[in-house]
Design a protein around this motif. Structure first.
Motif, PDB file in Angstrom:
ATOM      1  N   SER A 336       0.769  -1.374  -0.311  1.00  0.00           N
ATOM      2  CA  SER A 336       0.437   0.253  -0.035  1.00  0.00           C
ATOM      3  C   SER A 336       0.246   0.996   0.080  1.00  0.00           C
ATOM      4  O   SER A 336       0.838   1.962  -0.822  1.00  0.00           O
ATOM      5  CB  SER A 336      -0.887  -0.026   1.279  1.00  0.00           C
ATOM      6  N   LEU A 337       1.934   0.925   1.001  1.00  0.00           N
ATOM      7  CA  LEU A 337       3.062   2.265   0.425  1.00  0.00           C
ATOM      8  C   LEU A 337       3.722   2.687  -0.705  1.00  0.00           C
ATOM      9  O   LEU A 337       3.272   3.766  -1.370  1.00  0.00           O
ATOM     10  CB  LEU A 337       4.422   2.023   1.303  1.00  0.00           C
ATOM     11  N   VAL A 338       3.697   1.656  -1.277  1.00  0.00           N
ATOM     12  CA  VAL A 338       4.719   1.658  -2.490  1.00  0.00           C
ATOM     13  C   VAL A 338       3.771   2.328  -3.660  1.00  0.00           C
ATOM     14  O   VAL A 338       3.740   2.852  -4.442  1.00  0.00           O
ATOM     15  CB  VAL A 338       5.077  -0.321  -3.159  1.00  0.00           C
ATOM     16  N   PHE A 339       2.130   2.011  -3.242  1.00  0.00           N
ATOM     17  CA  PHE A 339       0.982   2.613  -4.369  1.00  0.00           C
ATOM     18  C   PHE A 339       1.053   3.717  -4.228  1.00  0.00           C
ATOM     19  O   PHE A 339       0.739   4.095  -5.092  1.00  0.00           O
ATOM     20  CB  PHE A 339      -0.206   1.076  -3.940  1.00  0.00           C
ATOM     21  N   PHE A 340       0.802   3.732  -2.382  1.00  0.00           N
ATOM     22  CA  PHE A 340       0.590   5.374  -2.389  1.00  0.00           C
ATOM     23  C   PHE A 340       2.197   6.520  -2.505  1.00  0.00           C
ATOM     24  O   PHE A 340       1.612   7.256  -2.981  1.00  0.00           O
ATOM     25  CB  PHE A 340       0.703   5.730  -1.272  1.00  0.00           C
ATOM     26  N   MET A 341       3.273   5.540  -3.516  1.00  0.00           N
ATOM     27  CA  MET A 341       3.979   6.290  -4.542  1.00  0.00           C
ATOM     28  C   MET A 341       3.451   6.263  -5.815  1.00  0.00           C
ATOM     29  O   MET A 341       3.951   7.971  -5.915  1.00  0.00           O
ATOM     30  CB  MET A 341       4.771   5.545  -4.241  1.00  0.00           C
ATOM     31  N   GLN A 342       2.168   5.865  -5.910  1.00  0.00           N
ATOM     32  CA  GLN A 342       1.627   6.936  -7.415  1.00  0.00           C
ATOM     33  C   GLN A 342       1.585   8.619  -7.131  1.00  0.00           C
ATOM     34  O   GLN A 342       1.338   9.072  -8.208  1.00  0.00           O
ATOM     35  CB  GLN A 342       0.399   5.771  -7.554  1.00  0.00           C
ATOM     36  N   THR A 343       0.800   9.124  -5.942  1.00  0.00           N
ATOM     37  CA  THR A 343       0.521  10.521  -5.640  1.00  0.00           C
ATOM     38  C   THR A 343       1.706  10.965  -5.504  1.00  0.00           C
ATOM     39  O   THR A 343       1.915  12.448  -6.077  1.00  0.00           O
ATOM     40  CB  THR A 343       0.336  10.212  -4.398  1.00  0.00           C
ATOM     41  N   GLY A 344       2.600  10.280  -4.958  1.00  0.00           N
ATOM     42  CA  GLY A 344       4.268  11.234  -4.993  1.00  0.00           C
ATOM     43  C   GLY A 344       4.726  11.604  -6.413  1.00  0.00           C
ATOM     44  O   GLY A 344       5.197  12.683  -6.641  1.00  0.00           O
ATOM     45  N   PHE A 345       4.267  10.378  -7.802  1.00  0.00           N
ATOM     46  CA  PHE A 345       4.930  10.539  -8.412  1.00  0.00           C
ATOM     47  C   PHE A 345       4.098  11.838  -9.365  1.00  0.00           C
ATOM     48  O   PHE A 345       4.820  12.316 -10.342  1.00  0.00           O
ATOM     49  CB  PHE A 345       5.061   9.003  -9.584  1.00  0.00           C
ATOM     50  N   THR A 346       3.091  11.499  -9.289  1.00  0.00           N
ATOM     51  CA  THR A 346       0.658  12.803  -9.281  1.00  0.00           C
ATOM     52  C   THR A 346       1.837  14.067  -8.939  1.00  0.00           C
ATOM     53  O   THR A 346       1.828  14.932  -9.830  1.00  0.00           O
ATOM     54  CB  THR A 346      -0.020  12.102  -9.267  1.00  0.00           C
ATOM     55  N   PHE A 347       1.923  13.699  -7.550  1.00  0.00           N
ATOM     56  CA  PHE A 347       2.576  15.662  -7.294  1.00  0.00           C
ATOM     57  C   PHE A 347       3.755  16.289  -7.898  1.00  0.00           C
ATOM     58  O   PHE A 347       3.965  16.957  -8.462  1.00  0.00           O
ATOM     59  CB  PHE A 347       2.314  15.785  -5.635  1.00  0.00           C
ATOM     60  N   LEU A 348       4.811  15.057  -8.179  1.00  0.00           N
ATOM     61  CA  LEU A 348       6.627  15.608  -8.774  1.00  0.00           C
ATOM     62  C   LEU A 348       6.310  16.044  -9.905  1.00  0.00           C
ATOM     63  O   LEU A 348       6.756  17.326 -10.763  1.00  0.00           O
ATOM     64  CB  LEU A 348       7.197  14.313  -8.738  1.00  0.00           C
ATOM     65  N   GLU A 349       5.430  15.123 -10.968  1.00  0.00           N
ATOM     66  CA  GLU A 349       5.476  15.568 -12.358  1.00  0.00           C
ATOM     67  C   GLU A 349       4.588  16.782 -12.249  1.00  0.00           C
ATOM     68  O   GLU A 349       4.455  17.336 -13.287  1.00  0.00           O
ATOM     69  CB  GLU A 349       4.619  14.369 -12.677  1.00  0.00           C
ATOM     70  N   VAL A 538       8.225  19.365  -4.093  1.00  0.00           N
ATOM     71  CA  VAL A 538       8.588  19.371  -2.998  1.00  0.00           C
ATOM     72  C   VAL A 538       7.806  17.981  -2.051  1.00  0.00           C
ATOM     73  O   VAL A 538       8.222  16.458  -1.022  1.00  0.00           O
ATOM     74  CB  VAL A 538       8.150  20.514  -1.766  1.00  0.00           C
ATOM     75  N   PHE A 539       6.424  18.176  -2.236  1.00  0.00           N
ATOM     76  CA  PHE A 539       5.073  17.481  -1.510  1.00  0.00           C
ATOM     77  C   PHE A 539       5.276  15.972  -2.748  1.00  0.00           C
ATOM     78  O   PHE A 539       5.086  14.795  -1.515  1.00  0.00           O
ATOM     79  CB  PHE A 539       3.956  17.971  -1.775  1.00  0.00           C
ATOM     80  N   GLY A 540       5.588  15.780  -3.688  1.00  0.00           N
ATOM     81  CA  GLY A 540       5.571  14.669  -4.570  1.00  0.00           C
ATOM     82  C   GLY A 540       6.505  14.132  -3.778  1.00  0.00           C
ATOM     83  O   GLY A 540       7.042  13.212  -3.163  1.00  0.00           O
ATOM     84  N   LEU A 541       7.845  14.491  -3.533  1.00  0.00           N
ATOM     85  CA  LEU A 541       9.177  13.955  -2.942  1.00  0.00           C
ATOM     86  C   LEU A 541       9.205  13.876  -1.565  1.00  0.00           C
ATOM     87  O   LEU A 541       9.483  12.104  -1.516  1.00  0.00           O
ATOM     88  CB  LEU A 541      10.952  14.975  -2.893  1.00  0.00           C
ATOM     89  N   LEU A 542       8.233  14.480  -0.382  1.00  0.00           N
ATOM     90  CA  LEU A 542       7.956  13.411   0.877  1.00  0.00           C
ATOM     91  C   LEU A 542       6.872  12.721   0.228  1.00  0.00           C
ATOM     92  O   LEU A 542       7.477  11.642   1.040  1.00  0.00           O
ATOM     93  CB  LEU A 542       7.203  14.946   1.847  1.00  0.00           C
ATOM     94  N   ILE A 543       6.187  12.388  -0.020  1.00  0.00           N
ATOM     95  CA  ILE A 543       5.142  11.207  -0.247  1.00  0.00           C
ATOM     96  C   ILE A 543       6.481   9.916  -0.473  1.00  0.00           C
ATOM     97  O   ILE A 543       6.226   8.559  -0.394  1.00  0.00           O
ATOM     98  CB  ILE A 543       3.871  11.423  -1.257  1.00  0.00           C
ATOM     99  N   LEU A 544       7.704  10.155  -2.089  1.00  0.00           N
ATOM    100  CA  LEU A 544       8.270   9.415  -2.181  1.00  0.00           C
ATOM    101  C   LEU A 544       8.704   8.491  -1.484  1.00  0.00           C
ATOM    102  O   LEU A 544       8.918   7.749  -1.133  1.00  0.00           O
ATOM    103  CB  LEU A 544       8.895   9.536  -3.374  1.00  0.00           C
ATOM    104  N   TRP A 545       9.296   9.790  -0.945  1.00  0.00           N
ATOM    105  CA  TRP A 545      10.379   8.752   0.714  1.00  0.00           C
ATOM    106  C   TRP A 545       9.809   8.373   1.477  1.00  0.00           C
ATOM    107  O   TRP A 545       9.703   7.342   1.982  1.00  0.00           O
ATOM    108  CB  TRP A 545      10.743  10.486   1.499  1.00  0.00           C
ATOM    109  N   PHE A 546       8.324   8.695   2.148  1.00  0.00           N
ATOM    110  CA  PHE A 546       8.168   7.970   3.276  1.00  0.00           C
ATOM    111  C   PHE A 546       7.099   6.838   2.318  1.00  0.00           C
ATOM    112  O   PHE A 546       7.375   5.496   2.480  1.00  0.00           O
ATOM    113  CB  PHE A 546       6.507   8.834   3.046  1.00  0.00           C
ATOM    114  N   GLY A 547       7.233   6.400   0.698  1.00  0.00           N
ATOM    115  CA  GLY A 547       6.764   5.726   0.139  1.00  0.00           C
ATOM    116  C   GLY A 547       7.713   4.590  -0.068  1.00  0.00           C
ATOM    117  O   GLY A 547       7.863   2.993   0.400  1.00  0.00           O
TER     118      GLY A 547
END
Length: 819
Positions: A336-349, A538-547
């Motif tokens: 679930s955390l890995v899948f949540f990284m999709q949110t991080g990629f989305t914000f980053l991009e 920045v928000f996307g990075l923090l989500i990815l780091w968390f993921g």
């Protein structure tokens, strides 16, 4: 289902030259009524977990248990100890040396005979044993039945007596048991399971013993006859009438050794049972020891367990849990955390592209996840793992197991999340000019073929480079703990190929006078460098780091017994990311004179990609070093890609491709045999390979991933470009893809209604109109529109901003400084 922490006593390894010296018991210990003790010994000796039949030479507990059980077999009536077990050990085990049998028979009992040892395996001996069993089953039992048979309409009037066991039948029993006592070998053709039944079942009926049934026989009466053993033949010539004494030729010191290690029933039960402590509800200050026999695990709800060496609370409570469920929960949470990284990629991009393309990049990311999930279910999972037990299983590609036929739901979900991550990396590299339809084709290809085949090579049980394959093609297999090669390299290299084939964005590397003379040139270059929304990045990075705390620690694949390793992985992941961020920020400051947020973001991501392969097999110091080098390599690779004018919008290759490559090499360079063992890799990887061999293997991994990914990426993107379907039109790129593909911009802050404007604002607008003059304002607006139409700004977002500004002025907006 509960997980059991069992306390396994350590095997005492010593040089035991004479098992017959076992004298750790007295005559009183051989109590044939101790059924629980005897069953415990038999359970221990028949356990697949301990496999004493193969380890009697170096395991004193196996030796003692067999020696003691054989004494029970010798001194107790036949049937107390399993014939089948004794024979199996005698036939196949090194424990045979541990037998201590002072007497095989009692010559004072009529009918008992001595059988010379040389006759034990003779053909005549085997025929005698088989013949005796057949006679007893076919004649003695039948004779007892016929003596007490009655007509079905009558009630039995005669009761069986001891005399019903004829001299002939008794002689047959004594002959058989003399052979049994004298010859413990497992003779071919002898049904020892039937012997166990004959000795132990006192209520045998013809269905289990007799080959045929006899009409008119009262089988109920027969059962009654055998229920009372006093009415039966004496089935063992050893009537326990002789004096039970041990015979041992050992020194006092040797005897003392075995006395010191004599078996304890409670200790043995802890090894033959699954034991744990439970809180006593009547006395909350006490814990009660509860033991479950292994053979009753499923019926008792115990589905899995593991051993712990400690006997204190730390060892016990660390192992106690809902094991099988907890392992699946661990995978589900990590996935679930890995899948949540999709949110991080989305914000980053979304933050890195221009405002006119935000909806397009959001749509691509969502479709990435949707298409990838379906294709992973249909094909990808089977290609990646397949059925390792299939006759067609091979090292190149998984076979069978289509549509999750193995029902490994948590494993499928975890793999799907990883597949979506590999796919999404590319969307950032080719952003702002890739058409949607060819991008969907790419997503299908990468999630069903390019990525899953790499997974099979590295992580499956049959992959040719997998350390989990008992016979990999290169040494003991490659090291990639969480996917620097499988995910980051595949995604980064595919992104580079896509960016190169589709070409750069309009005006990205254009330094001609026509481009640089535009009044929007500086604004366009700024958005090429920073995107349109740095906070999103920045928000996307923090989500990815968390993921990544699901990505890397979750790659332990189980919670039970792996939490210390998972914690180490989390620490290494954190330190690598942090050190990479510091380095990238410092390099950017030195080079540009600015504290550059996008460079900081990508430097952290590059460090995370670098530590992925080695996070479970290196020390924390090496993790920092890996992050530092990974971030520095990212910076150099980013400059090089720009230098050769490949437009990688989010630096996907520099972050994932280069960072992943460095991660693969560092895993081999800085791992040790001890760290590989702690990371639960197979023994061959840390026992049978040197550091040089591991480096060579990971170099092979590096090369094959590059060749495989480049070949299929060029073929895929090149063919779509040749078909003319790859890139959006220049008009779409100038105005923003969102207008053409999605109906408008992602964010609309224009006023939807005419507002009631106060007198002060109306007066202010009138003064402004009077000052500029109606003709001036209209002329200014017309110039803006003309610039838009001619593409002077070369940027859909900026042109749209100008149009919207002009429209606000026409509607009487209050932006005083919007000239």
């Amino acid at each position: 289902a509960i997980s059991i922490a069992i306390y396994s006593a350590q095997s005492q390894h010593t040089n035991l030259t004479d098992c017959e010296c076992f004298s750790g018991w007295t005559t009183d210990d051989i109590d044939c009524s101790r059924v629980e003790y005897i069953n415990t010994l038999q359970s221990f000796l028949s356990s697949d977990t301990f496999n004493c039949s193969l380890h009697c030479d170096d395991n004193i507990q196996c030796q003692q248990a067999y020696s003691l059980l054989f004494q029970y077999y010798t001194y107790c009536p036949l049937g107390v100890v399993s014939e089948s077990l004794i024979r199996a050990y005698y036939q196949n085990s090194t424990c045979i040396r541990c037998q201590m049998v002072p007497k095989h028979y009692n010559a004072n009992v009529l009918g008992c005979i001595a059988v010379p040892s040389e006759r034990c395996t003779s053909r005549l001996q085997i025929d005698d044993v088989v013949g005796s069993i057949d006679d007893i089953v076919s004649n003695c039992v039948a004779e007892l039945e016929s003596n007490h048979s009655v007509a079905p309409s009558q009630s039995p009037t005669n009761s069986p007596t001891a005399e019903d066991c004829t001299d002939l039948c008794q002689a047959r029993w004594w002959a058989l048991t003399s052979h049994q006592r004298s010859c413990p070998q497992q003779l071919p053709g002898v049904d020892y399971a039937l012997l166990d039944a004959l000795y132990t079942d006192t209520s045998m009926d013809s269905s289990t013993v007799m080959p045929t049934t006899t009409p008119g026989v009262d089988y109920a009466l027969l059962d009654a006859l055998y229920t009372d053993t006093s009415m039966d033949c004496i089935r063992d010539c050893n009537n326990l009438a002789f004096d039970k004494q041990y015979t041992a030729n050992c020194s006092a010191a040797e005897l003392q050794t075995y006395f010191n290690h004599s078996l304890d029933l409670d200790e043995l039960r802890k090894q033959t049972h699954l034991c744990f402590y439970g809180l006593n509800v009547d006395d909350p200050t006490n814990y009660d020891l509860v033991c479950v026999e292994r053979q009753y695990m499923s019926s008792s709800g115990v589905l899995s367990y593991h051993s712990v060496e400690q006997t204190g609370n730390e060892g016990y409570w660390s192992a106690f849990g809902i094991a099988d469920d907890m392992n699946q929960v661990w995978l589900l949470v990590a996935a679930s955390l890995v899948f949540f990284m999709q949110t991080g990629f989305t914000f980053l991009e979304a933050g890195a592209v221009k405002a006119g393309n935000v909806q397009n990049i959001l749509f691509k990311n969502m479709m990435d996840a949707a298409i990838c999930a379906v294709t992973w279910w249909l094909v990808g999972y089977a290609v990646a793992y397949g059925d390792p037990l299939s006759a067609d299983a091979n090292g190149f590609i998984g076979v069978e197991n289509i549509l999750i036929t193995d029902q490994q739901w948590a494993r499928w979900f975890f793999g799907m999340a990883f597949a979506c991550t590999a796919s999404t990396i590319v969307s950032g590299a080719v952003a702002e000019r890739f058409r949607l339809e060819p991008y969907f084709i790419y997503t299908i290809a990468v999630s069903t073929w390019i990525y899953p085949v790499c997974v099979h090579w590295i992580w499956s049980e049959t992959g040719w480079l997998s350390p989990f394959n008992p016979e990999p093609a290169v040494y003991a297999g490659a090291i990639d703990f969480a996917g620097s090669s499988v995910i980051h390299m595949v995604g980064g290299i595919t992104g580079l190929c896509g960016a190169w084939i589709v070409g750069p964005r309009l005006r990205r590397f254009d330094t001609s006078k026509a481009a640089t003379s535009s009044k929007y040139y500086e604004e366009l270059q700024y958005q090429f460098e920073f995107g349109h929304n740095v906070p999103f990045q920045v928000f996307g990075l923090l989500i990815l780091w968390f993921g990544f705390y699901g990505f890397n620690p979750g790659s332990t694949l189980m919670a039970q017994g792996s939490m210390n390793l998972a914690s180490k992985v989390a620490v290494n992941t954190t330190l690598s990311a942090a050190s990479g961020g510091v380095v990238s920020a410092a390099i950017a400051k030195i080079q540009t004179g600015k504290w550059h947020i996008p460079k900081l973001v990508n430097g952290i991501l590059a460090a995370l990609a670098s530590i992925t392969a080695s996070c479970g097999v290196v020390s924390s110091g090496w993790a920092i070093f890996i992050g530092v080098i990974g971030s520095a390599l990212y910076y150099g690779a980013s400059w090089l890609v720009d230098y050769v004018e490949v437009d990688d919008v989010l630096d996907a290759f520099a972050v994932h491709g280069v960072g992943g490559s460095w991660g693969v090499l560092s895993a081999a360079f800085f791992s040790t045999s001890e760290s590989l063992k702690e990371a639960n890799y197979p023994a061959a990887l840390y026992q049978d390979t040197t550091t040089g061999e591991r480096i060579a293997t990971n170099l092979v991994l590096l090369l094959v991933i590059i060749v495989w990914t480049v070949f299929w990426s060029l073929l895929l993107f090149g063919s779509m470009k040749w078909c003319g379907i790859l890139r959006v039109t220049e008009e779409m790129e100038r105005s923003g893809i969102d207008i053409f593909e999605h109906g408008g911009s992602a964010v609309n802050i224009k006023k939807p209604y005419n507002a009631l404007v106060g007198p002060q604002v109306v007066a202010q607008n009138k003064r402004k109109e009077h000052k500029l003059g109606h003709h001036e304002v209209k002329q200014h607006d017309s110039e803006d529109d003309a610039d838009d139409a001619n593409g002077v700004g070369h940027d859909g977002n900026f042109a749209r901003k100008v149009r919207e500004s002009s429209l606000e002025k026409r509607l009487g907006g209050v932006a005083d400084n919007d000239d």
